[in-house]
Design an enzyme around this catalytic site. Structure first.
Site, mmCIF file in Angstrom:
data_model
loop_
_atom_site.group_PDB
_atom_site.id
_atom_site.type_symbol
_atom_site.label_atom_id
_atom_site.label_comp_id
_atom_site.label_asym_id
_atom_site.label_seq_id
_atom_site.Cartn_x
_atom_site.Cartn_y
_atom_site.Cartn_z
ATOM 1 C CG ASP A 101 7.737 -3.541 -19.735
ATOM 2 O OD1 ASP A 101 8.140 -4.262 -20.433
ATOM 3 O OD2 ASP A 101 6.702 -3.714 -19.294
ATOM 4 C CE LYS A 129 9.299 -6.696 -17.186
ATOM 5 N NZ LYS A 129 7.703 -6.819 -17.373
ATOM 6 C CB VAL A 151 9.897 -8.928 -11.670
ATOM 7 C CG1 VAL A 151 10.440 -10.037 -12.707
ATOM 8 C CG2 VAL A 151 10.225 -7.472 -12.260
ATOM 9 C CG ASP A 157 2.978 -1.658 -8.111
ATOM 10 O OD1 ASP A 157 3.974 -1.128 -8.699
ATOM 11 O OD2 ASP A 157 1.585 -1.724 -8.039
ATOM 12 N NE ARG A 163 4.184 0.683 -4.646
ATOM 13 C CZ ARG A 163 4.477 0.981 -6.208
ATOM 14 N NH1 ARG A 163 5.591 0.881 -6.834
ATOM 15 N NH2 ARG A 163 3.357 1.580 -6.660
#
Ligand code: IMP
Ligand code: MG
Length: 177
Positions: A101, A129, A151, A157, A163
């Site tokens: 991310d 991302k 997401v 999670d 998950r």
């Protein structure tokens, strides 16, 4: 209450990506031996599926880090909750992640592992991302680039849940603070 929004990546798309990534990794490490390092907890699904798509000899280790808590924004603070069991000097290491991310977690891990003198360190991540890495991080093996939505599923999670979903879906954060 949060809800599961649109399916972003289906089970079939994940299977195809795993097969592709496994073939790439198997070709790149042909004749060698690989140490896969899964980053718990999120990477457990990618790790298990990717491992079965790799044909070169492979050993496994895991690290657990905490960067998010229950929130949906990165804090930038990375804590090692569980370190590797084994030394990695002279090993070809493949870090396996669920998602990159901001890249803060992976950057911290790379710095931490580099001083241990591995022969090589590469990164495999099911998701990256787009546009969020402050400085670009080379994720050599990647499943999908996704837009900057939060997401869940396939290891990812929200507050410890979701998950186990076999697909990846956008979390509808409509009513979250
Ligand atoms: P980074 O340090 O910002 O790159 O975040 C990496 C970690 O944050 C991942 O390993 C995930 O555990 C978590 N994370 C980042 N984005 C998401 C998301 O959209 N859903 C669930 N977890 C996420
Ligand atoms: Mg997480």
């Amino acid at each position: 209450m949060e809800t599961i929004g649109n399916v972003l990546i289906s089970e079939q798309q994940i299977d195809d990506a795993i097969a592709r990534m496994g073939a790439e990794i198997s070709a790149d490490y042909a004749g060698g031996e690989l140490l896969m390092v899964g980053i718990l907890k999120g990477a457990f699904m990618t790790m298990a599926d990717l491992a079965r798509a790799i044909t070169v000899p492979v050993q496994f280790d895991f690290m657990a880090v905490s960067s998010y808590g229950d929130a949906t924004k990165s804090t930038g603070v990375v804590r090692i909750l569980k370190d590797l069991d084994q030394e990695i000097s002279n090993r070809d290491v493949l870090i396996v992640e669920d998602i990159v991310d901001t890249g803060l977690t992976i950057r911290y891990l790379l710095e931490n592992l580099r001083v241990r003198k591995a022969a090589s360190i590469e990164i495999a991540s099911m998701l990256v991302k787009e546009g969020l890495q402050e400085t670009p991080i080379e994720v050599k093996y990647r499943g999908f680039n996704i837009p900057p939505d939060f997401v869940v599923g396939y290891g990812l999670d929200y507050a410890g849940l979701y998950r186990n979903l076999p697909y990846i879906a956008v979390l509808d954060e409509g009513n979250l603070p």
